[in-house]
Motif scaffolding. Structure first.
Motif, PDB file in Angstrom:
ATOM      1  N   ASP A 231      -1.865   5.388 -11.761  1.00 41.37           N
ATOM      2  CA  ASP A 231      -0.974   4.195 -11.362  1.00 41.37           C
ATOM      3  C   ASP A 231      -0.725   4.014  -9.777  1.00 41.37           C
ATOM      4  N   VAL A 232      -1.221   2.385  -9.489  1.00 41.15           N
ATOM      5  CA  VAL A 232      -1.350   2.205  -8.467  1.00 41.15           C
ATOM      6  C   VAL A 232      -0.010   1.580  -7.717  1.00 41.15           C
TER       7      VAL A 232
ATOM      8  N   SER B 220       2.419  -1.728  -3.967  1.00 42.16           N
ATOM      9  CA  SER B 220       2.708  -2.443  -2.503  1.00 42.16           C
ATOM     10  C   SER B 220       1.751  -2.812  -1.661  1.00 42.16           C
ATOM     11  N   GLU B 221       2.097  -2.878  -0.086  1.00 45.19           N
ATOM     12  CA  GLU B 221       0.451  -4.012   0.413  1.00 45.19           C
ATOM     13  C   GLU B 221      -0.205  -3.356   0.824  1.00 45.19           C
ATOM     14  N   GLY B 222      -0.140  -2.216   0.934  1.00 44.62           N
ATOM     15  CA  GLY B 222      -1.391  -1.019   1.209  1.00 44.62           C
ATOM     16  C   GLY B 222      -2.109  -0.538  -0.525  1.00 44.62           C
ATOM     17  N   ALA B 223      -1.135  -0.602  -0.943  1.00 42.06           N
ATOM     18  CA  ALA B 223      -2.584  -0.628  -3.058  1.00 42.06           C
ATOM     19  C   ALA B 223      -3.115  -1.895  -2.482  1.00 42.06           C
ATOM     20  N   ALA B 224      -2.121  -2.790  -2.733  1.00 40.84           N
ATOM     21  CA  ALA B 224      -2.867  -4.469  -3.244  1.00 40.84           C
ATOM     22  C   ALA B 224      -3.980  -4.989  -1.609  1.00 40.84           C
TER      23      ALA B 224
END
Length: 155
Positions: free
Chosen positions: A137-138, A141-145
Motif C-alpha cells: 500500500d502506498v 502523503s505528499e511524497g507518495a503522491a
C-alpha cells in the motif's frame, strides 16, 4: 561395522527437523536388503519415478500402497512351475520394499512392463505453501503522491 551418527548437536540448534533426523538415524541403523534392485529417477521439477526389477512376478502378485509418508512395494509369488528345479537362479522370494516420501508427494500411477515395475510420483505443493506476492500500500502523503505523479508521467 556401521556406527550411528550423533545428531545431538543438530537437535540443539534447530527446530522442526525431528522427522529428518529420525529418517537419517533410521537409515544409518538399517541393514539394506537390496532385493529387488531399483532405480530412482527425477523426471522433472516435481515428477519422479521408482523402477523395480521384479522379473517373474505378475501384476496380481505385486502390491503398491502408501501409508503415512511411505511408499510400500511388496511381492509374493503364488505359483510354482511344474517339475523339479535343478538350479534356481531367478529369485522368487517374498519381499517388501519401503520408500520414505517427502511431504506433498503422492503416487500417481504404477505399471508393470517387461519385468520392471515403475511407480510414478508427483509433488503437489498446496497453494497455501507456494510463494505469493504481497501488494504494498502506498501512503497518500505528499511524497507518495509526488512519486505516483512521476510514475504516471513517465509511463
Amino acid at each position: 561395522m556401521r556406527t550411528l551418527l550423533d545428531f545431538t548437536p543438530l537437535h540443539q540448534s534447530s527446530v522442526g527437523f525431528d522427522r529428518v533426523f529420525d529418517l537419517l538415524e533410521s537409515a544409518a541403523r538399517t541393514r539394506g536388503d537390496n532385493y529387488p534392485p531399483f532405480d530412482s529417477i527425477k523426471l522433472g521439477e516435481d515428477r519422479y519415478r521408482i523402477t523395480l526389477a521384479v522379473a517373474g512376478f505378475s501384476e496380481d502378485e505385486l502390491a503398491v500402497s502408501t501409508q503415512d509418508n511411505s511408499l510400500i512395494v511388496s511381492g509374493e509369488r503364488k505359483r510354482d512351475t511344474e517339475g523339479e528345479y535343478l538350479h534356481r537362479g531367478i529369485a522368487a522370494r517374498v519381499f517388501s520394499r519401503r520408500f520414505e516420501l517427502a511431504e506433498h508427494v503422492r503416487v500417481v500411477g504404477a505399471r508393470l512392463v517387461n519385468g520392471l515395475l515403475s511407480v510414478d510420483l508427483q509433488r503437489e505443493v498446496p497453494d497455501a505453501m507456494k510463494p505469493r506476492r504481497i501488494p504494498i500500500d502506498v501512503d497518500e502523503s505528499e511524497g507518495a503522491a509526488a512519486i505516483r505523479q512521476l510514475r504516471t508521467e513517465t509511463a
